[in-house]
Design an enzyme around this catalytic site. Structure first.
Site, PDB file in Angstrom:
ATOM      1  N   ARG A   1     -14.768 -10.657   6.645  1.00  0.00           N
ATOM      2  CA  ARG A   1     -14.216  -9.336   6.315  1.00  0.00           C
ATOM      3  C   ARG A   1     -12.878  -9.560   5.637  1.00  0.00           C
ATOM      4  NH1 ARG A   1     -10.842  -5.351   8.343  1.00  0.00           N
ATOM      5  NH2 ARG A   1     -11.460  -3.273   7.624  1.00  0.00           N
TER       6      ARG A   1
ATOM      7  N   SER B   1     -21.418   0.251  10.393  1.00  0.00           N
ATOM      8  CA  SER B   1     -20.415   0.741  11.349  1.00  0.00           C
ATOM      9  C   SER B   1     -20.659   2.208  11.672  1.00  0.00           C
ATOM     10  CB  SER B   1     -19.004   0.612  10.757  1.00  0.00           C
ATOM     11  OG  SER B   1     -18.678  -0.733  10.553  1.00  0.00           O
TER      12      SER B   1
ATOM     13  N   LYS C   1      -7.768  -2.683  11.536  1.00  0.00           N
ATOM     14  CA  LYS C   1      -8.455  -1.837  10.567  1.00  0.00           C
ATOM     15  C   LYS C   1      -7.664  -0.552  10.376  1.00  0.00           C
ATOM     16  CE  LYS C   1     -13.115  -0.310   9.436  1.00  0.00           C
ATOM     17  NZ  LYS C   1     -14.511  -0.286   9.889  1.00  0.00           N
TER      18      LYS C   1
END
Lengths: 213, 213
Positions: free
Chosen positions: B41, B110, B139
């Site tokens: 990520r 997600s 995040k």
């Protein structure tokens, strides 16, 4: 066989510069003035938003036969069936992009230095975007401006057609084409114009006039 | 047939949290502790950098049979031949991603709300990442924390396996698995640990102990 394309008046989008009317409406108006190619460039846009804008652009561009090229996001291009991809030196390498999009789609590469004209890239790309001609606020982290002399040197050295980009305005049509460019890539001078159709038509007229002489 | 995968200890990378040792070395150490799945990520990373990191990760993960999943960038996954893709609600829609990656690659999504458990997505994804369980600095723009009650509700409603994500630490192994999660997705508790192998081993031991009871 690559999808036919014409670099003459290559419009590059910018979400911010398009203002409240949005990219799709700005492009819709610009193509009335003779844009020959459109690149969706949205480095801050998320994948879903880019897919939606790209699909909307295809709806207005396909009926006119104007190809749509996606900047950087090969996956967005594949998802919507766009006509090509444009990558920079820090994006996925051109050879990998060519394998993903297949032999027929249009592939462009940004080049600022002669050292970036390398064999592996040049054997797979259909054109190069050369610049920035002038400094521009549109692209952060851009290379230093290369001017029309730099453009001429790269155009002479490139085996593929060259489009000039970076701070290019209507009065630069003659020096850019005289330097060997096959066309001009325009962001703010069209997308941020009060009347994108008139701005594009001004470029088109100047390009046609140069070629007629 | 989907590539076999085990959500038990799902490591998600973070360039910043990996510190000067870098993501590849941090992952290399973490897998000594029993990581079962790795997701690259790197939302700020350019395409070329992501391709290079992904290729380096594949070199250390393939010999151990640990699948590598790429967050968001389907094109990076295709370029390096990764084992799957994980997308969020603002990324390219799951059905489009599935068409691009084919039937065998792993696809995760997600989910933060029950309203996001929609039929078109659930028919093409192999698992969902549910969270954030706790608020997290990893995040930005994340949904509000859902806690273990929220996790339990979504796990009960989901037809595919669920991995818990968001501020999850070793002491949360029992409540997460008890809530119905098939595993835990960990970022900082492993990638930022002084000893990623020991941190991962601590999770692994707790997961094994929970399952043995």
């Amino acid at each position: 066989m690559t999808i036919p394309f014409d670099l003459s008046l290559y419009l590059v989008t910018d979400e911010q510069l398009a203002g409240p009317r949005g990219v799709v409406e700005a492009v819709g108006r610009a193509i009335e003035g003779g844009v020959t190619l459109v690149q969706l460039r949205d480095p801050k846009g998320k994948g879903r938003a880019q897919v939606e804008i790209a699909a909307a652009l295809l709806q207005i561009l396909r009926p006119r036969g104007i190809p749509l090229i996606i900047n950087d996001r090969v996956d967005v291009a594949l998802a919507v069936g766009a006509d090509g991809v444009h990558v920079g030196q820090s994006d996925i390498p051109a050879a990998m992009v060519r394998r993903m999009i297949g032999p027929d789609k249009i592939l462009g590469l940004s080049v600022s230095y002669a050292s970036e004209l390398t064999a592996p890239d040049l054997s797979v790309v259909d054109y190069i975007g050369v610049g920035p001609i002038y400094a521009t606020a549109t692209k952060t982290n851009a290379a230093p401006p290369i001017g029309f002399d730099g453009l001429a040197a790269l155009a002479a050295a490139s085996p593929v057609p060259v489009v000039a980009i970076g701070g290019v305005k209507a009065e630069h049509v003659v020096p850019a084409l005289a330097a060997g460019a096959a066309g001009l890539a325009i962001v703010s001078a069209i997308i941020a114009a009060d009347d994108p159709a008139a701005a594009a038509a001004d470029f088109s007229t100047r390009i046609a006039r140069f070629r007629a002489t």
